[in-house]
Motif scaffolding. Sequence first.
Motif, short mmCIF file in Angstrom:
data_model
loop_
_atom_site.label_atom_id
_atom_site.label_comp_id
_atom_site.label_asym_id
_atom_site.label_seq_id
_atom_site.Cartn_x
_atom_site.Cartn_y
_atom_site.Cartn_z
N ALA A 1 0.85 -1.19 0.00
CA ALA A 1 0.00 0.00 0.00
C ALA A 1 0.88 1.24 0.00
O ALA A 1 1.12 1.85 1.03
CB ALA A 1 -0.93 0.00 1.21
N PRO A 2 1.39 1.61 -1.18
CA PRO A 2 2.29 2.77 -1.25
C PRO A 2 1.52 4.07 -1.13
O PRO A 2 0.28 4.10 -1.27
CB PRO A 2 2.89 2.63 -2.65
CG PRO A 2 1.77 2.02 -3.45
CD PRO A 2 1.12 1.04 -2.50
N THR A 3 2.22 5.13 -0.86
CA THR A 3 1.60 6.44 -0.80
C THR A 3 0.86 6.74 -2.10
O THR A 3 1.42 6.63 -3.18
CB THR A 3 2.68 7.52 -0.57
OG1 THR A 3 3.44 7.18 0.58
CG2 THR A 3 2.05 8.89 -0.39
N GLY A 4 -0.42 7.10 -1.96
CA GLY A 4 -1.24 7.41 -3.12
C GLY A 4 -2.04 6.22 -3.64
O GLY A 4 -2.89 6.39 -4.50
N ASN A 5 -1.77 5.02 -3.11
CA ASN A 5 -2.52 3.84 -3.56
C ASN A 5 -2.84 2.95 -2.36
O ASN A 5 -2.71 1.73 -2.42
CB ASN A 5 -1.70 3.07 -4.60
CG ASN A 5 -2.56 2.19 -5.49
OD1 ASN A 5 -3.79 2.27 -5.46
ND2 ASN A 5 -1.93 1.33 -6.25
N GLU A 6 -3.30 3.57 -1.30
CA GLU A 6 -3.53 2.86 -0.04
C GLU A 6 -4.73 1.92 -0.08
O GLU A 6 -4.83 1.01 0.74
CB GLU A 6 -3.72 3.88 1.10
CG GLU A 6 -2.49 4.67 1.47
CD GLU A 6 -2.29 5.92 0.62
OE1 GLU A 6 -1.34 6.67 0.88
OE2 GLU A 6 -3.09 6.14 -0.33
#
Length: 344
Positions: free
Chosen positions: A14-19
Amino acid sequence: MDESLLRNLTESFAPTGNEKIIFPIIESALKGYVDEIKIHERSNSLMALKKGNGNFALMLEAHVDEVFMVVSSIEKNGFLKVTSRSIDPKILPGSQVIVHGKKKIKGVIGIKPYHLVKEGEENLTYDFNRLFVDTGLSENELKDLVSVGDYVSFAPSFDKIGNYLVNKSFDNRLGVYVLIETARVLKNIKHDVNVYFLFSSQEEYTGLGAITATFSVFPNASVVLDVTFGTQYKVTPFDGFELGKGPTIFYGISVNRELTNKLASVADKYGIPYQKEVGVLSSTDADKVGLVRSGIPTSLLSIPIRYMHTPVEMFDPFDVDKTVQLLKLFIGEFEPTEDRNGEY
């Protein structure tokens, strides 16, 4: 500790911007323990509510996003160049990674073999210009599957070493885990305060989720959950905190002193071990939450981890269990100074 839940949380990506990728895991873990769950679409954050008996709102917050790299170019012979603003490239050689293209692709981060290093190159810094991802695929195969801008994450490596657990993204899936476990232990406990659980987005870069979602909830007070630096070789107690000695309670100008003292007094009352972390700004979402609307009284609880922003972040489960216990007791004794219910 529920190691199965923690494994699921940390092995997910869950990277920043695609949680949103991790939201189904969180929703499933919360099912039956909260009264409402919804997505705050504007900030891409997940929010849950466990109702109390009064008209007061306490928000518990933890950021969901993890550090990551992105593909910057596809080189000849099928090698990928990557870059990141939140990962130290010096720790990357030899790391296993996952490239998130049209499908997940395994890779390793390589460097020029030491035996071939020329005189004068021995002490050059490992930066992203000198590193590459090797997927074992050809240039043409990669171009069909991968695009510039695609995410690259550390490969999961959940393991137990001595008394500690190790994996990627304990920053800040430990905070996420604490919120879920707190909701679970509150299931059969009567409490006056309405407890909002905010799983926020984009802490690693902007704090967007904490700011916008907190604006919607507008709680009486908030406790932010995050991680802090653990002591290790070459990291002294001046810069970090011991693993196995409980969470840290932050004292600084960006948090509310009265609320922080109350958190500490509950820990003292029930014999829960904790450590004091002193600073100016915390460099966490606590700095953002306290500034929302007319100001939200905010405290910060952190769990010491070693090797932050690496694929081998390490922590002691004892510290996490004590954090959950402290929050449960704090919620039971929470006395807000103003009558205001939270709202979405």
